[in-house]
Motif scaffolding. Structure first.
Motif, PDB file in Angstrom:
ATOM      1  N   ARG A  61       0.816  -1.209   0.000  1.00 41.28           N
ATOM      2  CA  ARG A  61       0.000   0.000   0.000  1.00 41.28           C
ATOM      3  C   ARG A  61       0.857   1.269   0.000  1.00 41.28           C
ATOM      4  O   ARG A  61       0.485   2.269  -0.597  1.00 41.28           O
ATOM      5  CB  ARG A  61      -0.996  -0.014   1.155  1.00 41.28           C
ATOM      6  N   ALA A  62       2.029   1.215   0.620  1.00 40.81           N
ATOM      7  CA  ALA A  62       2.933   2.376   0.576  1.00 40.81           C
ATOM      8  C   ALA A  62       3.424   2.615  -0.851  1.00 40.81           C
ATOM      9  O   ALA A  62       3.511   3.763  -1.311  1.00 40.81           O
ATOM     10  CB  ALA A  62       4.106   2.158   1.525  1.00 40.81           C
ATOM     11  N   ARG A  63       3.751   1.525  -1.539  1.00 37.86           N
ATOM     12  CA  ARG A  63       4.195   1.665  -2.941  1.00 37.86           C
ATOM     13  C   ARG A  63       3.092   2.226  -3.820  1.00 37.86           C
ATOM     14  O   ARG A  63       3.315   3.124  -4.621  1.00 37.86           O
ATOM     15  CB  ARG A  63       4.650   0.296  -3.468  1.00 37.86           C
ATOM     16  N   ARG A  64       1.851   1.689  -3.661  1.00 35.63           N
ATOM     17  CA  ARG A  64       0.731   2.164  -4.473  1.00 35.63           C
ATOM     18  C   ARG A  64       0.402   3.614  -4.160  1.00 35.63           C
ATOM     19  O   ARG A  64       0.093   4.400  -5.059  1.00 35.63           O
ATOM     20  CB  ARG A  64      -0.500   1.284  -4.236  1.00 35.63           C
ATOM     21  N   ALA A  65       0.469   3.986  -2.878  1.00 32.89           N
ATOM     22  CA  ALA A  65       0.203   5.379  -2.506  1.00 32.89           C
ATOM     23  C   ALA A  65       1.239   6.305  -3.133  1.00 32.89           C
ATOM     24  O   ALA A  65       0.897   7.391  -3.629  1.00 32.89           O
ATOM     25  CB  ALA A  65       0.203   5.525  -0.983  1.00 32.89           C
ATOM     26  N   ALA A  66       2.493   5.884  -3.132  1.00 34.80           N
ATOM     27  CA  ALA A  66       3.545   6.693  -3.747  1.00 34.80           C
ATOM     28  C   ALA A  66       3.307   6.875  -5.247  1.00 34.80           C
ATOM     29  O   ALA A  66       3.529   7.946  -5.802  1.00 34.80           O
ATOM     30  CB  ALA A  66       4.909   6.051  -3.492  1.00 34.80           C
ATOM     31  N   GLU A  67       2.844   5.805  -5.913  1.00 32.23           N
ATOM     32  CA  GLU A  67       2.545   5.881  -7.351  1.00 32.23           C
ATOM     33  C   GLU A  67       1.408   6.872  -7.620  1.00 32.23           C
ATOM     34  O   GLU A  67       1.472   7.664  -8.569  1.00 32.23           O
ATOM     35  CB  GLU A  67       2.162   4.499  -7.879  1.00 32.23           C
ATOM     36  N   MET A  68       0.382   6.826  -6.774  1.00 30.90           N
ATOM     37  CA  MET A  68      -0.758   7.730  -6.959  1.00 30.90           C
ATOM     38  C   MET A  68      -0.366   9.184  -6.687  1.00 30.90           C
ATOM     39  O   MET A  68      -0.789  10.100  -7.395  1.00 30.90           O
ATOM     40  CB  MET A  68      -1.918   7.330  -6.041  1.00 30.90           C
ATOM     41  N   LEU A  69       0.448   9.409  -5.671  1.00 34.50           N
ATOM     42  CA  LEU A  69       0.889  10.771  -5.369  1.00 34.50           C
ATOM     43  C   LEU A  69       1.779  11.319  -6.480  1.00 34.50           C
ATOM     44  O   LEU A  69       1.735  12.515  -6.795  1.00 34.50           O
ATOM     45  CB  LEU A  69       1.621  10.808  -4.023  1.00 34.50           C
ATOM     46  N   ASP A  70       2.557  10.440  -7.089  1.00 30.05           N
ATOM     47  CA  ASP A  70       3.357  10.862  -8.238  1.00 30.05           C
ATOM     48  C   ASP A  70       2.451  11.233  -9.411  1.00 30.05           C
ATOM     49  O   ASP A  70       2.693  12.227 -10.106  1.00 30.05           O
ATOM     50  CB  ASP A  70       4.309   9.727  -8.641  1.00 30.05           C
ATOM     51  N   LEU A  71       1.376  10.468  -9.592  1.00 27.93           N
ATOM     52  CA  LEU A  71       0.430  10.729 -10.680  1.00 27.93           C
ATOM     53  C   LEU A  71      -0.202  12.110 -10.553  1.00 27.93           C
ATOM     54  O   LEU A  71      -0.398  12.801 -11.556  1.00 27.93           O
ATOM     55  CB  LEU A  71      -0.661   9.654 -10.677  1.00 27.93           C
ATOM     56  N   VAL A  72      -0.507  12.519  -9.316  1.00 21.96           N
ATOM     57  CA  VAL A  72      -1.160  13.827  -9.114  1.00 21.96           C
ATOM     58  C   VAL A  72      -0.170  14.900  -8.678  1.00 21.96           C
ATOM     59  O   VAL A  72      -0.555  15.980  -8.216  1.00 21.96           O
ATOM     60  CB  VAL A  72      -2.321  13.721  -8.095  1.00 21.96           C
ATOM     61  N   GLU A  73       1.123  14.595  -8.799  1.00 22.36           N
ATOM     62  CA  GLU A  73       2.200  15.552  -8.516  1.00 22.36           C
ATOM     63  C   GLU A  73       2.151  16.078  -7.083  1.00 22.36           C
ATOM     64  O   GLU A  73       2.242  17.282  -6.827  1.00 22.36           O
ATOM     65  CB  GLU A  73       2.155  16.707  -9.529  1.00 22.36           C
ATOM     66  N   MET A  74       2.035  15.145  -6.128  1.00 16.90           N
ATOM     67  CA  MET A  74       1.987  15.514  -4.712  1.00 16.90           C
ATOM     68  C   MET A  74       3.036  14.775  -3.886  1.00 16.90           C
ATOM     69  O   MET A  74       2.981  14.776  -2.655  1.00 16.90           O
ATOM     70  CB  MET A  74       0.588  15.231  -4.150  1.00 16.90           C
ATOM     71  N   THR A  75       4.017  14.177  -4.538  1.00 17.00           N
ATOM     72  CA  THR A  75       5.034  13.385  -3.832  1.00 17.00           C
ATOM     73  C   THR A  75       5.771  14.206  -2.775  1.00 17.00           C
ATOM     74  O   THR A  75       6.002  13.737  -1.660  1.00 17.00           O
ATOM     75  CB  THR A  75       6.051  12.807  -4.838  1.00 17.00           C
ATOM     76  N   ALA A  76       6.090  15.437  -3.102  1.00 11.95           N
ATOM     77  CA  ALA A  76       6.885  16.269  -2.189  1.00 11.95           C
ATOM     78  C   ALA A  76       6.143  16.623  -0.903  1.00 11.95           C
ATOM     79  O   ALA A  76       6.772  17.013   0.088  1.00 11.95           O
ATOM     80  CB  ALA A  76       7.316  17.550  -2.900  1.00 11.95           C
ATOM     81  N   LEU A  77       4.829  16.467  -0.903  1.00 14.09           N
ATOM     82  CA  LEU A  77       4.027  16.851   0.264  1.00 14.09           C
ATOM     83  C   LEU A  77       3.430  15.635   0.973  1.00 14.09           C
ATOM     84  O   LEU A  77       2.486  15.765   1.751  1.00 14.09           O
ATOM     85  CB  LEU A  77       2.906  17.809  -0.164  1.00 14.09           C
ATOM     86  N   SER A  78       3.993  14.471   0.750  1.00 14.51           N
ATOM     87  CA  SER A  78       3.389  13.233   1.254  1.00 14.51           C
ATOM     88  C   SER A  78       3.339  13.154   2.772  1.00 14.51           C
ATOM     89  O   SER A  78       2.501  12.438   3.332  1.00 14.51           O
ATOM     90  CB  SER A  78       4.135  12.020   0.694  1.00 14.51           C
ATOM     91  N   ASP A  79       4.217  13.873   3.483  1.00 11.52           N
ATOM     92  CA  ASP A  79       4.255  13.809   4.948  1.00 11.52           C
ATOM     93  C   ASP A  79       3.425  14.901   5.617  1.00 11.52           C
ATOM     94  O   ASP A  79       3.352  14.951   6.848  1.00 11.52           O
ATOM     95  CB  ASP A  79       5.704  13.904   5.452  1.00 11.52           C
ATOM     96  N   ARG A  80       2.795  15.759   4.848  1.00 17.18           N
ATOM     97  CA  ARG A  80       2.000  16.836   5.437  1.00 17.18           C
ATOM     98  C   ARG A  80       0.621  16.352   5.859  1.00 17.18           C
ATOM     99  O   ARG A  80       0.109  15.361   5.336  1.00 17.18           O
ATOM    100  CB  ARG A  80       1.843  17.987   4.446  1.00 17.18           C
ATOM    101  N   LEU A  81       0.007  17.117   6.774  1.00 15.66           N
ATOM    102  CA  LEU A  81      -1.368  16.882   7.166  1.00 15.66           C
ATOM    103  C   LEU A  81      -2.283  17.721   6.274  1.00 15.66           C
ATOM    104  O   LEU A  81      -1.859  18.746   5.713  1.00 15.66           O
ATOM    105  CB  LEU A  81      -1.578  17.276   8.635  1.00 15.66           C
ATOM    106  N   PRO A  82      -3.554  17.332   6.114  1.00 17.22           N
ATOM    107  CA  PRO A  82      -4.471  18.082   5.247  1.00 17.22           C
ATOM    108  C   PRO A  82      -4.557  19.572   5.575  1.00 17.22           C
ATOM    109  O   PRO A  82      -4.671  20.407   4.674  1.00 17.22           O
ATOM    110  CB  PRO A  82      -5.809  17.377   5.471  1.00 17.22           C
ATOM    111  N   ALA A  83      -4.498  19.928   6.854  1.00 20.67           N
ATOM    112  CA  ALA A  83      -4.607  21.340   7.246  1.00 20.67           C
ATOM    113  C   ALA A  83      -3.432  22.176   6.736  1.00 20.67           C
ATOM    114  O   ALA A  83      -3.522  23.411   6.681  1.00 20.67           O
ATOM    115  CB  ALA A  83      -4.699  21.455   8.767  1.00 20.67           C
TER     116      ALA A  83
END
Length: 327
Positions: free
Chosen positions: A113-135
């Motif tokens: 699931r970590a690998r798949r989440a990383a792939e999806m975040l790369d798809l939507v160009e959000m990899t750099a913010l993966s450790d942030r909270l929604p707020a």
């Protein structure tokens, strides 16, 4: 030709007590289409989307995906994913954890699931913010996370309920371009609910216009815009005048109307408003039958022969520009 991923609504109905929210609608969404359900508040478009997703029960009719009736299946078993208007991110989870939440609930192991989440975040160009909270994210960034969370389930159909409504106008334009680009890349069906005409025209291959719990008109976007079938569709899509003439009712695009001397023109009236819109000027006139019609003129045409409120004016059009409307 039918595909195993076509989505078909067959006499789909939703009632809340005595209120009919969706009234026996039938429509086929071809696989890989970007479709917009367009209409005013309360017309039934969100109820339709929620029934497809499985978040609202079906009163009557069926929802077929590739010929298989999915209308009584749980949401997770339908092959659909829904992105909500509010994004509904978990505030205590990081971006990566939000995206991985669905696979986690289905028992997918942590590494996968970590690998798949990383792939999806790369798809939507959000990899750099993966450790942030929604707020800690902007509205546009939250939307991207919500998209990644929906797409990690590998849906055959992505359902979007007014996904741009919470964004400011500038970001809304930018994000609709991103949605279109993403749909083309993934080649899956997107069904997008909106009441914004500009949004639907910019995004959709196909528009389904709903009114009063029914489908008023559906078809390829340009066809519906160029040839509205009813007065409601013409008015709701904007840029059209609905004009009652002795022989019937017609729709004419505002940019197809031409100013003429009042004598001998098809319509005569008086100018009631002149609105400068940058590249264009919208001129509104009151004509016979107390009807308001608007002509959209280029700034060059208008300022070459300017008009003012109160002046008499004639309005004309080429015969090909008039669309006869259904009663």
């Amino acid at each position: 030709m039918r595909s195993e991923l076509d989505l078909e609504l067959v006499s789909l109905t939703k009632r809340y007590g005595d209120t009919v929210a969706v009234d026996a609608i039938t429509h086929l969404f071809h696989a890989g289409t970007y479709a917009c359900l367009l209409g005013p508040s309360g017309c039934g478009k969100s109820s339709t989307l929620r029934m497809i997703a499985g978040h609202e029960s079906v009163t009557d009719g069926a929802i077929l995906l590739g010929g298989r009736d999915i209308s009584r299946l749980q949401p997770a078993l339908r092959g659909t994913a829904m992105m909500f208007q509010s994004y509904a991110l978990f505030p205590h989870l990081t971006v990566a954890e939000n995206v991985a939440f669905g696979p986690r609930m289905r028992g997918v192991d942590a590494k996968t699931r970590a690998r798949r989440a990383a792939e999806m975040l790369d798809l939507v160009e959000m990899t750099a913010l993966s450790d942030r909270l929604p707020a800690q994210l902007s509205g546009g960034q939250q939307q991207r996370v919500a998209l990644a969370r929906a797409l990690i389930t590998e849906p055959q159909i992505l359902l979007l309920d007014e996904p741009l409504s919470a964004l400011d106008p500038f970001l809304r334009v930018r994000m609709r371009a991103e949605l279109r680009k993403l749909q083309r890349k993934l080649q899956i069906t997107f069904i997008h609910v909106t009441h914004g005409q500009d949004e639907a025209l910019a995004l959709a291959d196909e528009i389904v216009v709903m009114n009063d719990a029914k489908i008023e008109q559906a078809g390829p976007t340009r066809d519906v815009f160029e040839a509205p079938a009813t007065a409601f569709v013409a008015r709701f899509l904007g840029s059209h005048n609905v004009i009652a003439l002795p022989q019937g009712q017609i729709a004419i695009r505002a940019d197809e109307l031409r100013l003429r001397p009042a004598e001998g023109a098809r319509l005569q009236g008086r100018i009631t408003a002149v609105e400068y819109q940058g590249t264009h000027v919208a001129l509104t006139a009151s004509v016979a039958g107390n009807q308001d019609v608007t002509a959209l003129l280029t700034d060059k045409d208008f300022f070459g022969a300017p008009k003012d409120v109160g002046e008499a004016v004639g309005l004309d059009w080429d015969a090909r520009a008039a669309r006869a409307l259904e009663a």
